[in-house]
Design a protein around this motif. Structure first.
Motif, PDB file in Angstrom:
ATOM      1  N   GLU A 278       1.044  -1.230  -0.025  1.00  0.00           N
ATOM      2  CA  GLU A 278      -0.036   0.098  -0.210  1.00  0.00           C
ATOM      3  C   GLU A 278       0.780   1.457   0.035  1.00  0.00           C
ATOM      4  O   GLU A 278       1.881   1.315   0.857  1.00  0.00           O
ATOM      5  CB  GLU A 278      -0.732  -0.118   1.256  1.00  0.00           C
ATOM      6  N   VAL A 279       0.550   2.223  -1.039  1.00  0.00           N
ATOM      7  CA  VAL A 279       1.247   3.461  -0.966  1.00  0.00           C
ATOM      8  C   VAL A 279       0.383   4.593  -0.591  1.00  0.00           C
ATOM      9  O   VAL A 279      -0.661   4.932  -1.383  1.00  0.00           O
ATOM     10  CB  VAL A 279       2.072   3.870  -2.265  1.00  0.00           C
ATOM     11  N   THR A 280       0.713   5.246   0.506  1.00  0.00           N
ATOM     12  CA  THR A 280      -0.259   6.203   1.077  1.00  0.00           C
ATOM     13  C   THR A 280       0.437   7.690   1.038  1.00  0.00           C
ATOM     14  O   THR A 280       1.454   7.747   1.439  1.00  0.00           O
ATOM     15  CB  THR A 280      -0.767   6.029   2.589  1.00  0.00           C
ATOM     16  N   ILE A 281      -0.693   8.599   0.511  1.00  0.00           N
ATOM     17  CA  ILE A 281       0.082   9.934   0.689  1.00  0.00           C
ATOM     18  C   ILE A 281      -0.627  10.787   1.890  1.00  0.00           C
ATOM     19  O   ILE A 281      -1.569  10.549   2.090  1.00  0.00           O
ATOM     20  CB  ILE A 281      -0.611  10.834  -0.659  1.00  0.00           C
ATOM     21  N   HIS A 282       0.617  11.073   2.737  1.00  0.00           N
ATOM     22  CA  HIS A 282       0.237  11.750   4.015  1.00  0.00           C
ATOM     23  C   HIS A 282       0.402  13.335   3.750  1.00  0.00           C
ATOM     24  O   HIS A 282       1.412  13.490   3.226  1.00  0.00           O
ATOM     25  CB  HIS A 282       0.934  11.050   5.116  1.00  0.00           C
TER      26      HIS A 282
ATOM     27  N   HIS B 166       2.625  -3.869  11.132  1.00  0.00           N
ATOM     28  CA  HIS B 166       3.007  -3.727   9.801  1.00  0.00           C
ATOM     29  C   HIS B 166       4.267  -2.917   9.850  1.00  0.00           C
ATOM     30  O   HIS B 166       4.721  -2.491  10.722  1.00  0.00           O
ATOM     31  CB  HIS B 166       1.907  -2.830   8.754  1.00  0.00           C
ATOM     32  N   ALA B 167       5.070  -3.046   8.662  1.00  0.00           N
ATOM     33  CA  ALA B 167       6.530  -2.535   8.396  1.00  0.00           C
ATOM     34  C   ALA B 167       6.284  -1.293   7.634  1.00  0.00           C
ATOM     35  O   ALA B 167       5.717  -1.630   6.385  1.00  0.00           O
ATOM     36  CB  ALA B 167       7.214  -3.451   8.041  1.00  0.00           C
ATOM     37  N   LEU B 168       6.608  -0.300   7.943  1.00  0.00           N
ATOM     38  CA  LEU B 168       6.401   0.899   7.221  1.00  0.00           C
ATOM     39  C   LEU B 168       7.866   1.698   6.618  1.00  0.00           C
ATOM     40  O   LEU B 168       8.731   1.467   7.248  1.00  0.00           O
ATOM     41  CB  LEU B 168       5.690   2.031   7.898  1.00  0.00           C
ATOM     42  N   LEU B 169       7.870   2.256   5.382  1.00  0.00           N
ATOM     43  CA  LEU B 169       8.986   2.872   4.796  1.00  0.00           C
ATOM     44  C   LEU B 169       8.573   4.167   4.267  1.00  0.00           C
ATOM     45  O   LEU B 169       7.294   4.144   3.465  1.00  0.00           O
ATOM     46  CB  LEU B 169       9.315   1.990   3.828  1.00  0.00           C
ATOM     47  N   GLU B 170       8.976   5.045   4.877  1.00  0.00           N
ATOM     48  CA  GLU B 170       8.516   6.396   4.409  1.00  0.00           C
ATOM     49  C   GLU B 170       9.463   7.607   3.860  1.00  0.00           C
ATOM     50  O   GLU B 170      10.583   7.252   3.997  1.00  0.00           O
ATOM     51  CB  GLU B 170       8.027   7.007   5.695  1.00  0.00           C
ATOM     52  N   THR B 171       8.885   8.281   3.013  1.00  0.00           N
ATOM     53  CA  THR B 171       9.883   9.234   2.422  1.00  0.00           C
ATOM     54  C   THR B 171       9.196  10.753   2.210  1.00  0.00           C
ATOM     55  O   THR B 171       7.980  10.787   1.940  1.00  0.00           O
ATOM     56  CB  THR B 171      10.444   8.881   1.072  1.00  0.00           C
ATOM     57  N   THR B 172       9.928  11.734   2.390  1.00  0.00           N
ATOM     58  CA  THR B 172       9.332  13.218   2.425  1.00  0.00           C
ATOM     59  C   THR B 172       9.226  13.539   0.965  1.00  0.00           C
ATOM     60  O   THR B 172      10.399  13.470   0.273  1.00  0.00           O
ATOM     61  CB  THR B 172      10.026  14.219   3.382  1.00  0.00           C
ATOM     62  N   VAL B 173       8.152  14.197   0.394  1.00  0.00           N
ATOM     63  CA  VAL B 173       7.758  14.637  -0.789  1.00  0.00           C
ATOM     64  C   VAL B 173       8.087  16.198  -0.726  1.00  0.00           C
ATOM     65  O   VAL B 173       8.938  16.520  -1.897  1.00  0.00           O
ATOM     66  CB  VAL B 173       6.397  14.163  -1.430  1.00  0.00           C
ATOM     67  N   SER B 174       7.665  16.616   0.019  1.00  0.00           N
ATOM     68  CA  SER B 174       7.858  18.112   0.199  1.00  0.00           C
ATOM     69  C   SER B 174       7.620  18.458   1.724  1.00  0.00           C
ATOM     70  O   SER B 174       6.981  17.973   2.423  1.00  0.00           O
ATOM     71  CB  SER B 174       6.858  18.937  -0.665  1.00  0.00           C
ATOM     72  N   GLY B 175       8.291  19.854   2.202  1.00  0.00           N
ATOM     73  CA  GLY B 175       8.046  20.246   3.385  1.00  0.00           C
ATOM     74  C   GLY B 175       8.906  19.383   4.205  1.00  0.00           C
ATOM     75  O   GLY B 175      10.000  18.904   4.133  1.00  0.00           O
TER      76      GLY B 175
ATOM     77  N   LEU C 149       5.335  10.132   1.612  1.00  0.00           N
ATOM     78  CA  LEU C 149       4.585   8.707   1.183  1.00  0.00           C
ATOM     79  C   LEU C 149       5.010   7.617   2.019  1.00  0.00           C
ATOM     80  O   LEU C 149       6.092   7.533   2.766  1.00  0.00           O
ATOM     81  CB  LEU C 149       5.384   8.475  -0.045  1.00  0.00           C
ATOM     82  N   CYS C 150       4.057   6.570   2.257  1.00  0.00           N
ATOM     83  CA  CYS C 150       4.276   5.845   3.254  1.00  0.00           C
ATOM     84  C   CYS C 150       4.039   4.529   2.403  1.00  0.00           C
ATOM     85  O   CYS C 150       2.860   4.144   1.862  1.00  0.00           O
ATOM     86  CB  CYS C 150       3.388   5.645   4.337  1.00  0.00           C
ATOM     87  N   TYR C 151       5.004   3.492   2.494  1.00  0.00           N
ATOM     88  CA  TYR C 151       4.903   2.247   1.923  1.00  0.00           C
ATOM     89  C   TYR C 151       4.804   1.107   2.921  1.00  0.00           C
ATOM     90  O   TYR C 151       5.553   1.006   3.917  1.00  0.00           O
ATOM     91  CB  TYR C 151       6.165   2.040   1.065  1.00  0.00           C
ATOM     92  N   SER C 152       3.735   0.285   2.777  1.00  0.00           N
ATOM     93  CA  SER C 152       3.383  -0.423   4.024  1.00  0.00           C
ATOM     94  C   SER C 152       2.943  -1.965   3.531  1.00  0.00           C
ATOM     95  O   SER C 152       2.419  -1.914   2.241  1.00  0.00           O
ATOM     96  CB  SER C 152       2.075  -0.047   4.527  1.00  0.00           C
ATOM     97  N   ASN C 153       3.293  -2.978   4.196  1.00  0.00           N
ATOM     98  CA  ASN C 153       2.685  -4.459   3.968  1.00  0.00           C
ATOM     99  C   ASN C 153       1.430  -4.608   4.393  1.00  0.00           C
ATOM    100  O   ASN C 153       1.013  -6.055   4.314  1.00  0.00           O
ATOM    101  CB  ASN C 153       3.767  -5.089   4.193  1.00  0.00           C
ATOM    102  N   ALA C 154       0.520  -3.663   4.732  1.00  0.00           N
ATOM    103  CA  ALA C 154      -0.713  -3.662   5.318  1.00  0.00           C
ATOM    104  C   ALA C 154      -1.707  -4.773   4.510  1.00  0.00           C
ATOM    105  O   ALA C 154      -2.232  -5.542   4.975  1.00  0.00           O
ATOM    106  CB  ALA C 154      -1.379  -2.543   5.625  1.00  0.00           C
TER     107      ALA C 154
END
Length: 377
Positions: free
Chosen positions: A74-78, A93-102, A141-146
């Motif tokens: 799952e790729v979630t925009i936060h 779940h295991a989360l991997l996240e990255t900043t797009v802006s801000g 963005l958050c990448y999850s194995n949910a």
């Protein structure tokens, strides 16, 4: 009680050629969704979405009501406005996240500040929250194995009271006193059989040796000097076209989380694009987030043009794919469910059509792959 049925076993059935199709999510669509999230009140009242400004990208094949971009991921925009923070949460779940802006601050017991293109992990069952400590909206963005967990009936998550930093660990009754001394993995029985197979006591299943898996943070400012971002970078031996963001907790699975790896890669401006007509294939599904440049990919014979800011489900499992950047070069964050397949022993890899299919992690792996070190490859 539902009725059961019978079917041809997988071992006897033909392999169905029904991969999820590649999918492009343009920068403009992401920006529109960010604007919508900023205009609306945070979602409240839902067990799994309390106080969130978030939306997940849904593939057309995700018809079971579980939001996902690939069958596993799952790729979630936060989004958070300045000063906003999410409530504390945790899940398996295991989360991997990255900043797009801000920019913002991630709280996981300790707190660390993250900026554009930074990458960080949220380990399973770790209490976490996000706080926009900047002056502009924070988008990540958050990448999850949910989705994998939900499809298997194994997903668990909870929202915690505001201010919760950690959930106290209460030892089970069986690990204290006389019972704890008698029944644990350190003194559980093991029997080696004549066939060289082992029998182990039940304690090995319930008292598993933990592997330390603290949150990890890769700052863009620390990674950028090793990437070919500027013209002439190809002459610098310290730079590589592909770097793995490695988490030691994943050990031989070569992951960033137990389920996903993240790589930063690309090519400097002026680098000739890949000259081959064919691509490679692997069982793991791949997602590219393009942060610099433009170009196109050929995925399963389909041409997909992309640019900076686009998110691309770039490689469905076992679908041939190749990427061709433009004159400006490119920089890309790639996320794959590669470590999951290594753990299952299912990671197949074929670098070139006609090459042997390798079972990575089960046999000797790919040798002589020069692409990460070779100009124009």
């Amino acid at each position: 009680m539902p009725e059961f049925g019978f079917a041809t076993p997988s071992a006897a059935a033909a392999v169905a050629d029904l991969p999820w199709a590649p999918l492009l999510v343009p920068k403009e669509a992401i920006e529109r969704e960010v604007d919508r999230l900023l205009d609306e009140a945070p979602v409240t009242g839902l067990r799994d979405a309390t106080g969130l400004r978030a939306a997940s990208v849904v593939h057309p094949r995700a018809i079971d009501g579980i939001p996902s971009l690939t069958p596993v991921t799952e790729v979630t925009i936060h989004v958070l406005k300045p000063g906003e923070r999410t409530p504390p949460r945790r899940g398996n779940h295991a989360l991997l996240e990255t900043t797009v802006s801000g920019e913002g601050t991630v709280h996981m017991g300790t707190a660390f500040r993250v900026e554009r293109h930074d990458v960080w992990t949220v380990p399973p069952m770790q209490v976490y929250s996000h706080h926009n400590t900047g002056r502009t909206p924070w988008v990540w963005l958050c990448y999850s194995n949910a989705p994998l967990l939900r499809r298997s009936g194994g997903y668990w998550a909870e929202t915690l009271p505001a201010g919760t930093l950690a959930v106290p660990r209460k030892p089970a009754v069986s690990v204290t006193g006389e019972l704890g001394a008698r029944y644990n993995r350190l003194n559980a029985p093991t029997h080696r059989l004549a066939t060289a197979a082992d029998l182990r006591g039940y304690e090995y299943l319930t008292d598993i040796e933990p592997v330390a898996n603290p949150p990890r943070h890769w700052a863009w400012k620390d990674m950028a000097p090793y990437l070919p971002i500027h013209a002439g970078c190809n002459n610098d031996p310290a730079k590589r076209n592909i770097w793995l963001l490695y988490n030691p907790a994943t050990e031989r699975r070569q992951g960033t989380t137990p389920v996903h790896f993240a790589t930063y890669g690309g090519a400097a401006p002026g680098t000739p694009p890949y000259a081959g007509a064919r691509g490679h294939v692997h069982i793991s599904a791949s997602i590219n987030y393009h942060i610099r440049g433009y170009g196109h990919s050929i995925v399963g014979g389909e041409r997909i043009d992309w640019k900076a800011g686009d998110l691309l489900f770039s490689a469905p499992g076992w679908v041939e794919h190749a990427h061709y950047h433009g004159a400006e070069g490119w920089t890309v964050l790639t996320v794959q469910d590669h470590p999951l397949h290594i753990a299952m022993g299912s990671l197949l890899w074929q670098e070139n059509p006609g090459d042997p299919i390798l079972s990575l992690g089960n046999e000797d792996g790919q040798k002589g792959y020069v692409s990460p070190r070779q100009t124009g490859a």
